[in-house]
Every structure is written in C-alpha cells, then in structure tokens.
Motif scaffolding. Structure first.
Motif, PDB file in Angstrom:
ATOM      1  N   GLY A 192      -0.312 -13.833  -0.814  1.00  0.00           N
ATOM      2  CA  GLY A 192       0.628 -14.438   0.123  1.00  0.00           C
ATOM      3  C   GLY A 192       1.063 -13.531   1.256  1.00  0.00           C
ATOM      4  N   ARG A 193       0.631 -12.252   1.263  1.00  0.00           N
ATOM      5  CA  ARG A 193       0.777 -11.326   2.392  1.00  0.00           C
ATOM      6  C   ARG A 193       2.229 -11.050   2.786  1.00  0.00           C
ATOM      7  NH1 ARG A 193      -2.481 -15.199   4.290  1.00  0.00           N
ATOM      8  NH2 ARG A 193      -1.211 -15.550   6.138  1.00  0.00           N
ATOM      9  N   ARG A 194       3.132 -11.064   1.835  1.00  0.00           N
ATOM     10  CA  ARG A 194       4.513 -10.740   2.205  1.00  0.00           C
ATOM     11  C   ARG A 194       4.624  -9.281   2.619  1.00  0.00           C
ATOM     12  NH1 ARG A 194       9.002  -9.338  -1.761  1.00  0.00           N
ATOM     13  NH2 ARG A 194       8.510  -7.334  -0.790  1.00  0.00           N
ATOM     14  N   VAL A 195       5.458  -9.022   3.615  1.00  0.00           N
ATOM     15  CA  VAL A 195       5.690  -7.656   4.076  1.00  0.00           C
ATOM     16  C   VAL A 195       6.124  -6.775   2.908  1.00  0.00           C
ATOM     17  CG1 VAL A 195       8.092  -8.198   4.751  1.00  0.00           C
ATOM     18  CG2 VAL A 195       6.933  -6.210   5.735  1.00  0.00           C
ATOM     19  N   GLY A 196       5.563  -5.559   2.862  1.00  0.00           N
ATOM     20  CA  GLY A 196       5.964  -4.588   1.859  1.00  0.00           C
ATOM     21  C   GLY A 196       5.302  -4.720   0.515  1.00  0.00           C
ATOM     22  N   THR A 197       4.409  -5.706   0.331  1.00  0.00           N
ATOM     23  CA  THR A 197       3.715  -5.872  -0.946  1.00  0.00           C
ATOM     24  C   THR A 197       2.331  -5.246  -0.868  1.00  0.00           C
ATOM     25  OG1 THR A 197       2.764  -8.000  -0.295  1.00  0.00           O
ATOM     26  CG2 THR A 197       4.914  -8.044  -1.385  1.00  0.00           C
ATOM     27  N   ALA A 198       1.738  -5.040  -2.034  1.00  0.00           N
ATOM     28  CA  ALA A 198       0.374  -4.526  -2.071  1.00  0.00           C
ATOM     29  C   ALA A 198      -0.583  -5.476  -1.353  1.00  0.00           C
ATOM     30  CB  ALA A 198      -0.060  -4.309  -3.517  1.00  0.00           C
ATOM     31  N   GLY A 199      -0.362  -6.780  -1.509  1.00  0.00           N
ATOM     32  CA  GLY A 199      -1.197  -7.760  -0.827  1.00  0.00           C
ATOM     33  C   GLY A 199      -1.046  -7.696   0.680  1.00  0.00           C
TER      34      GLY A 199
END
Length: 415
Positions: A60-67
């Motif tokens: 889901g590409r949330r800011v601050g995540t590994a993704g």
C-alpha cells in the motif's frame, strides 16, 4: 486555490481517434502500423507500472513503511533506466497508524471494519476492548457508557464524565466502503469510532457496546525521488506525481492503484517519450513525491527548493476519465494553461476547470506556475482500489495530454 484562468470543457469532436497515434513527440511514428505498435508498447508499460506499484510487496506504499521505501527504490531504478540522474531527499512526517484491526460489537453482532465502522482520527488509543451501555448524548449520566453522538461537539462533557467513548456517523463511498485516512485532527482523550451513517441512525440505546481502537501517532521518514533528464534552459519543466498510498490495514490490502500508481505511470511514460525529443534549451525533471496522503508533506518539503520560473505539471489520478479531466492552475500559470488548452485540442482529451487539492498547490504556493491534472480514482483509498479498475485508455489519454502540453510549452518558449 488561486485560479488564474478559466478552462472550459473541450469536446474536440472527431479528434479522439486521430489523437490515439500522438504517442511520441514529432508525429505518428511513421504510419499506421508503427503507430499501433507504439501504442501497444506504451499501454503495456503504463499497465505494468500500475500493476507493479499495486503489488503485495509494496504493502500500500504508506510513507515510512518498508513497502513505501521499496517503492521509492523501484522508482529510482525506473528513472535511471530512461537516462535520469537520480537523487532522493528525506523529511520527517507524523501519521496515524492502526497497529491491530479495531473491533466493534453491538450485543452479539460483530461489525466489519471499513464496511460498518472505521477509525476516527480524533480518537484516543484504545488497545483492548471496552464494554459499556449505549446512551445518547443527552443522557443524564455518561460515565462508563458509549455515547451515540451526532458529532464531536459532546467530547468535552463526555471526557469530563468519564464516558467509555463516542460513536459518530460517517458516510461511505458508492460501493459501501469507508475510505482510509492517515492524517487529520489531533487525537483527543476519548476513543471515537466512526459508524456507517445509515447504521448509526438505527442504533438503539440500552444496547451493549464492546469496542477497541488500536490507533497511534507515529513519527516516520518520507523520501522524495528526483530524476533530472535534461538540464534547465529557456524553460524548465517539472513533472510530478505522488507515489505513496494510505497503506494496508492490518490483514487487509489497500493497493492504491488509482491513487496514485496511475499518475506515477503517466509521469514516467511521459518523461520517457519527452526526454530524447524535446528541442535544445528545454529542461525536464521528474519528482515522485512521498507523503501526499499525510498532508502533501513531500511537496511542501520540495517546493521551496525549486528554482523560480520552473513550470510544474502534477498528475494525481489517471484511472477513469469520464466526461473530462479536471485541471486546477495556480501561480503565474497563464502560459501553462494556454499550453494545456492547446494540448487538449490536439489530443482530443476534454478538459474542465476543477479542484485538484494535491501537490500542485504546494508548488503554486511557492510562486511557481503549477497545474494539477486529475482523471478519476475508482475505489479511492479502499481495498477496492485495484489495478483492474484503472482504465488503459485513460492512462494513455493522460500521457498524450502531458506530452502534448510540454511540447506546446517548448514551442512557445522557442517562438
């Protein structure tokens, strides 16, 4: 919003079929057969970008995540592959994060997160289920009870009386989902759950409510990805799109295909087509921006560093064109709007003036000529925002429009 010119809806009757071949600067590419081959290559790349960014590994590409960080790295690779010099810059962000799936039970009935209820961003963290009787906001005693409230206006009294928490109404999208948000008002002292408005109206006092809301504020680091393809000259064009999404829920995927994998795909493909064919003296750069879903923090961080005179085109959503593309302009954007208007006529893409509350506003506020373009986001910020709902023709139309607008800016700059 500062709107400097009015952009009418342009129908351009009869031009849609002809414009399908305007896929690279300089014409149709040597005839009908090569035009169709180029169309197939273009649409294939557009779809591949959307599908890749919506994949499970980017979560889901949330800011601050590994993704989110993995998506930024992947985009850097794509920019290098088309000849860009790539840099990144980081900045701090605060977001609200669900660290477990929240729960809401009415009597013996278990409700479904994001269908029947969702987190309210003013909620306090409630990690463990809390049970209490349901009462209205006008009840004599609120202590230890869940309050059925029309809004947050009762918060002060409910907090003072020691209420268990609040249930407030919230609407859904046309498919019955409650879109996810990760930034908003500061958290209060009470748990707050947003309940589907139709269900909220049917709730009866005296029922037993058991609910949890494991929601916390977290400080994270965002990262913009910049690609310089051509050095600045008479005109320097910056193409932008945010690559972040709101991120997965615990146990549930939110692919963020329309918002904004579609816009990223368009900007990447437009940059590929423009970089080798613009005339000399025309600069071209790309910024893939992080943390747009957290208050456009990525563009707020970047905009003050952009040189005066840069022209900014931002694409936020290119998944379903509908009647017309929405365009919002700000800053000294007369020439940019004229170029977009002509590009719409050339490509057959209908345009209308419409609000585009995205990264373009940060650049306009910094005094730059900036325009935001939007072409629809089916499934916006829900689990239904999947790649199959992103229309290939809309991706191609947005790419044609951006390429033609930059070509027109170059033509006007060179007289």
């Amino acid at each position: 919003m500062r709107q400097h010119a009015r952009l009418d809806v342009l129908r351009h009757n009869g031009s849609r079929r002809r414009s399908r071949f305007l896929l690279r600067p300089g014409g149709e590419g040597g005839g009908r057969g090569s035009g169709f081959r180029l169309l197939r290559m273009t649409t294939s790349r557009l779809r591949q970008t959307v599908t890749e960014l919506a994949a499970d590994r980017f979560t889901g590409r949330r800011v601050g995540t590994a993704g989110g960080r993995a998506a930024a790295a992947w985009l850097g690779e794509q920019l290098r592959a088309i000849g860009a010099t790539v840099t990144t810059d980081e900045f701090p962000v605060v977001v609200r994060e669900l660290y477990r799936t929240p729960s809401l039970r009415l009597g013996e009935r278990e409700l479904v997160h994001r269908r029947d209820f969702a987190e309210h961003l003013a909620s306090a963290d409630l990690p463990a289920p809390r049970t209490g009787e349901l009462v209205t906001a006008t009840a004599d005693r609120l202590g230890g009870r869940w309050v059925l409230a029309p809004d947050l206006g009762v918060s002060a009294r409910a907090t003072r009386d020691g209420a268990a928490g609040l249930l407030v109404p919230r609407g859904t999208d046309e498919a019955g989902w409650m879109p996810k948000m990760i930034t908003g008002p500061p958290s209060g002292e009470l748990p707050v759950l947003a309940v589907r408005a139709e269900l909220h109206r049917r709730l009866t006092t005296g029922e037993s409510v058991t609910a949890s809301m494991p929601l916390r504020a977290v400080e994270v680091v965002g990262s913009n990805v910049h690609g310089r393809l051509r050095e600045p000259g008479e005109v320097d064009v910056l193409l932008t799109a945010h690559f972040d999404g709101v991120g997965d829920d615990p146990g549930q995927r939110l692919p963020a295909a329309a918002d904004n994998a579609s816009g990223v795909a368009v900007v990447l493909e437009a940059a590929r087509q423009l970089t080798g064919s613009l005339p000399g003296g025309i600069g071209l750069a790309v910024a893939f921006l992080d943390a747009e879903e957290a208050g456009a923090r990525g563009s707020a961080h970047h905009a003050p560093t952009v040189p005066s005179g840069t022209v900014v085109l931002n694409v936020d959503g290119a998944a379903r064109l509908g009647e017309a593309a929405a365009v919002e302009a700000g800053g000294p954007a007369h020439a940019l709007l004229a170029a977009l208007d002509q590009a719409g006529r050339t490509t057959g893409v209908p345009l209308r003036a419409g609000a585009m509350p995205s990264d373009n506003r940060r650049y306009a506020a910094a005094g730059l000529a900036a325009a935001g373009i939007g072409m629809g986001m089916p499934g916006y910020q829900t689990p239904a925002e999947t790649p199959d709902r992103v229309e290939t023709e809309t991706l191609a139309a947005a790419t044609r429009l951006v390429v033609a607008a930059v070509q027109e800016l170059a033509r006007r700059a060179r007289g």
